[in-house]
Design an enzyme around this catalytic site. Sequence first.
Site, PDB file in Angstrom:
ATOM      1  N   THR A   1      66.990  58.368  65.421  1.00 35.52           N
ATOM      2  CA  THR A   1      68.436  58.183  65.321  1.00 35.52           C
ATOM      3  C   THR A   1      68.876  56.852  65.911  1.00 35.52           C
ATOM      4  O   THR A   1      69.501  56.036  65.225  1.00 35.52           O
ATOM      5  CB  THR A   1      69.156  59.337  66.051  1.00 35.52           C
ATOM      6  OG1 THR A   1      68.673  60.574  65.512  1.00 35.52           O
ATOM      7  CG2 THR A   1      70.651  59.247  65.847  1.00 35.52           C
ATOM      8  N   VAL A   2      68.522  56.608  67.177  1.00 37.95           N
ATOM      9  CA  VAL A   2      69.004  55.385  67.834  1.00 37.95           C
ATOM     10  C   VAL A   2      68.322  54.153  67.239  1.00 37.95           C
ATOM     11  O   VAL A   2      68.966  53.135  66.962  1.00 37.95           O
ATOM     12  CB  VAL A   2      68.787  55.450  69.359  1.00 37.95           C
ATOM     13  CG1 VAL A   2      69.341  54.190  70.021  1.00 37.95           C
ATOM     14  CG2 VAL A   2      69.472  56.682  69.951  1.00 37.95           C
TER      15      VAL A   2
ATOM     16  N   LYS B   1      66.638  58.303  79.215  1.00 45.16           N
ATOM     17  CA  LYS B   1      67.013  58.684  80.605  1.00 45.16           C
ATOM     18  C   LYS B   1      65.892  59.402  81.337  1.00 45.16           C
ATOM     19  O   LYS B   1      65.753  59.266  82.535  1.00 45.16           O
ATOM     20  CB  LYS B   1      68.263  59.548  80.638  1.00 45.16           C
ATOM     21  CG  LYS B   1      68.301  60.642  79.592  1.00 45.16           C
ATOM     22  CD  LYS B   1      69.445  60.417  78.639  1.00 45.16           C
ATOM     23  CE  LYS B   1      69.035  60.716  77.235  1.00 45.16           C
ATOM     24  NZ  LYS B   1      69.823  60.075  76.214  1.00 45.16           N
TER      25      LYS B   1
ATOM     26  N   VAL C   1      72.918  56.304  79.965  1.00 47.11           N
ATOM     27  CA  VAL C   1      73.971  57.184  80.494  1.00 47.11           C
ATOM     28  C   VAL C   1      75.272  56.889  79.761  1.00 47.11           C
ATOM     29  O   VAL C   1      75.707  55.740  79.696  1.00 47.11           O
ATOM     30  CB  VAL C   1      74.203  56.979  82.013  1.00 47.11           C
ATOM     31  CG1 VAL C   1      75.181  58.015  82.539  1.00 47.11           C
ATOM     32  CG2 VAL C   1      72.900  57.022  82.794  1.00 47.11           C
TER      33      VAL C   1
ATOM     34  N   GLY D   1      73.775  67.981  64.214  1.00 48.50           N
ATOM     35  CA  GLY D   1      72.930  66.957  64.832  1.00 48.50           C
ATOM     36  C   GLY D   1      73.321  66.656  66.274  1.00 48.50           C
ATOM     37  O   GLY D   1      72.849  65.695  66.860  1.00 48.50           O
TER      38      GLY D   1
ATOM     39  N   GLU E   1      69.454  69.394  69.918  1.00 45.86           N
ATOM     40  CA  GLU E   1      68.052  69.379  69.490  1.00 45.86           C
ATOM     41  C   GLU E   1      67.623  70.777  69.052  1.00 45.86           C
ATOM     42  O   GLU E   1      68.260  71.775  69.407  1.00 45.86           O
ATOM     43  CB  GLU E   1      67.148  68.977  70.670  1.00 45.86           C
ATOM     44  CG  GLU E   1      67.528  67.710  71.385  1.00 45.86           C
ATOM     45  CD  GLU E   1      67.082  66.457  70.639  1.00 45.86           C
ATOM     46  OE1 GLU E   1      66.080  66.537  69.909  1.00 45.86           O
ATOM     47  OE2 GLU E   1      67.759  65.427  70.775  1.00 45.86           O
TER      48      GLU E   1
ATOM     49  N   ASP F   1      69.242  67.057  81.133  1.00 44.85           N
ATOM     50  CA  ASP F   1      69.693  65.744  80.651  1.00 44.85           C
ATOM     51  C   ASP F   1      70.788  65.193  81.566  1.00 44.85           C
ATOM     52  O   ASP F   1      70.785  64.016  81.929  1.00 44.85           O
ATOM     53  CB  ASP F   1      70.210  65.911  79.206  1.00 44.85           C
ATOM     54  CG  ASP F   1      70.811  64.650  78.646  1.00 44.85           C
ATOM     55  OD1 ASP F   1      70.072  63.794  78.143  1.00 44.85           O
ATOM     56  OD2 ASP F   1      72.064  64.501  78.718  1.00 44.85           O
TER      57      ASP F   1
ATOM     58  N   LYS G   1      70.946  61.742  84.189  1.00 42.33           N
ATOM     59  CA  LYS G   1      72.040  60.760  84.176  1.00 42.33           C
ATOM     60  C   LYS G   1      72.740  60.706  85.528  1.00 42.33           C
ATOM     61  O   LYS G   1      73.223  59.660  85.950  1.00 42.33           O
ATOM     62  CB  LYS G   1      73.012  61.104  83.051  1.00 42.33           C
ATOM     63  CG  LYS G   1      72.377  60.944  81.666  1.00 42.33           C
ATOM     64  CD  LYS G   1      73.192  61.621  80.578  1.00 42.33           C
ATOM     65  CE  LYS G   1      72.605  61.363  79.194  1.00 42.33           C
ATOM     66  NZ  LYS G   1      73.260  62.180  78.147  1.00 42.33           N
TER      67      LYS G   1
ATOM     68  N   GLY H   1      74.679  59.624  69.827  1.00 42.16           N
ATOM     69  CA  GLY H   1      74.880  59.317  68.416  1.00 42.16           C
ATOM     70  C   GLY H   1      74.339  57.954  68.077  1.00 42.16           C
ATOM     71  O   GLY H   1      74.207  57.078  68.929  1.00 42.16           O
TER      72      GLY H   1
END
Lengths: 393, 393
Positions: free
Chosen positions: B10-11, B93, B120, B175, B178, B189, B193, B290
């Site tokens: 995605t990224v 992260k 973050v 989306g 996960e 997660d 952060k 995103g």
Amino acid sequence: MKIGLLGCGTVGSGVLAICDHPQTEAVRQIEVKRILIRQGRSITDPRMTYEIQDIINDEEIDTIIEVMGGTTTAKTYILQALQAKKNVVTANKAVIAENFKQFMETAKNHHVQFRIEASVGGGIPWIENLLRVKRIDEISSISGIFNGTCNFILDTLHENEADFDEILQTAQQLGYAEADPSSDIDGIDTKYKCLISACIAYNCTLQLDQIDTFGIRHITQQDISYFKKRGWTCKLMAMSQNHDSFVSAYVQPVCFPSDALEANVPANFNLTSLRGHTIHDLKFYGQGAGKDSTAHAVIQDCLDIANHQASLNPIVLDNHKLINNSKDIFHFYIRTHLQASFIDEIKQISISHEKSESCYFFITSKITVSDIHAHIRQWQKEDPEIFFAQIVQ
Amino acid sequence: MKIGLLGCGTVGSGVLAICDHPQTEAVRQIEVKRILIRQGRSITDPRMTYEIQDIINDEEIDTIIEVMGGTTTAKTYILQALQAKKNVVTANKAVIAENFKQFMETAKNHHVQFRIEASVGGGIPWIENLLRVKRIDEISSISGIFNGTCNFILDTLHENEADFDEILQTAQQLGYAEADPSSDIDGIDTKYKCLISACIAYNCTLQLDQIDTFGIRHITQQDISYFKKRGWTCKLMAMSQNHDSFVSAYVQPVCFPSDALEANVPANFNLTSLRGHTIHDLKFYGQGAGKDSTAHAVIQDCLDIANHQASLNPIVLDNHKLINNSKDIFHFYIRTHLQASFIDEIKQISISHEKSESCYFFITSKITVSDIHAHIRQWQKEDPEIFFAQIVQ
């Protein structure tokens, strides 16, 4: 870096407080060498002077912080400083809004920086982040709650039964509002900040008098109770969209649903927003005025100059754009007195109305921002206390 | 600058979209030269390779973007890249939180940059602004809604009657979550952060396993309706305060009054907050995850490296601090099943309780964060579905 500080009021004394008692290595680089104070004020610090030339002619001073306020003398001193090859950092939105391009060009011609972080959003790092986002994105719109005084008044109107004048007095006692509050409550201060933000966002100059502006001077508890019944919260907003060949820009009260972020900005805080094509919506919340936070923003600019960061994400104003508010279309709320002769005119553009003992309340069909402002300017002649607000759905 | 991109999910595909179709002069500086993809994926672009050495050994490549995820291979590649004198930009992260000091030191020893803006708050320029504020201020606390998946689930729970599992499914379809949502809904997660933000805010290293963490896996519509009756909105928060000789840091559900800014963060948005001694409260709102917005943050880091801005406001981790949550004291909400044997224990620390057909609901007296987490860990053995939340008043 050695600083000449012009003005020692609220923000100026905040700058001194931070620089004279630095908490970090970075701030230790900054020394306030001279302070310009007004004729008649007493000299309470050996650095103080009444003479601008003592600062302009001091070759050790490389940067001037202008926090005097006003537009006439401030303009002269800013230009003198830039011409003398001194960087200028200012928090003075009025003088920037009126002379933005001239200041930027003079700075460029003399190879110095003109920095204005503190002029919009106080301590919020708004300008810097707007410029950083622009490294990657086209900005399609900006908006914001840019005036803490108005936000305090509106928030208090919503929270309790007090009327506008009482709350304004409280705001004045708390130091949130000036003795003459016109620039705040008539939206003038917000208009300056709207212009500055839009010019930076879209790389252009804009004309101040083309920004349709309506403030909150005439809002009453009748309006607030109408809004509360519908779950709305009223805020004074600056809004601007990039329509490519022109831009829209206006200042007006806006009713948000009570769960909008804008609706929940309390007290004298500000919220500034931008939309970019990859970052999408980005919003910044903080103290939009006040001694510490505005001084913080001023000193951020000084540090960027000291570290040669200031020229990396420059402000560019390379074309002039017209403001045209005829493409921005919303429903509006209008409240006017019962006997107004223009009631039928309002009815023609409205989808609903209600009547109380003393007032009519209307919801218009979707009309343009330019039209509603033109109508209101007309109707104000007969009902100077007419009030309107955009409705966000 | 020539980039080696590790990972094209995605990224990674967001980074390619921006760099291959630049909208600004600044982005035109950046060229993605090679792309590492996983064995088994098909090569759809001539720049793609399965071999990390094709990138590490490419002398033209000066900067590596790591967006593979995972902690084992990612760690190896990041260290190899730094040792090969390549700047590293990562959004990962987990790998940062586990190896923060080692990465920073390796980067320093090899005179390259290790940049983590995207790790973050996604697109929110959180790290950069935290570092900028620290040029002037001591940071006394940081906090945030750092996980968009949890915020989406909580927001939807408040907005309609659907239950947790249904909403989680929707989040997965959109989306936002996960296939294995544990890291999000159990607060892992958010813990990463929290650690990264607190280390940067207070110039220290911290131990991940000392961060008391409780997620939202067990929240039910019963909890939500209890909160709604009281005008509360529940959010999963990371919170950390600087107590000078130690810091507090924890992740837990928090009930805010419905007019708090936090309470009004919708959908999958994030809100990050800091408090400094002159800036006071500063908050940032945006897309915390995103494709576009996270890629935007990654590219901001690349631009800072390209413009030599990256080293101006450096991350410093120059001492180790213990985490101690025994000075942070609040009221808590606890919900457990009727037959729990520890009901009397909860009653001893509570100021009120209610009973429904299947549950007890408690409000505790003010107790410490370390105590509530210790209690809950104990009680979870008997009631694995017990839920609690801090109450902000």
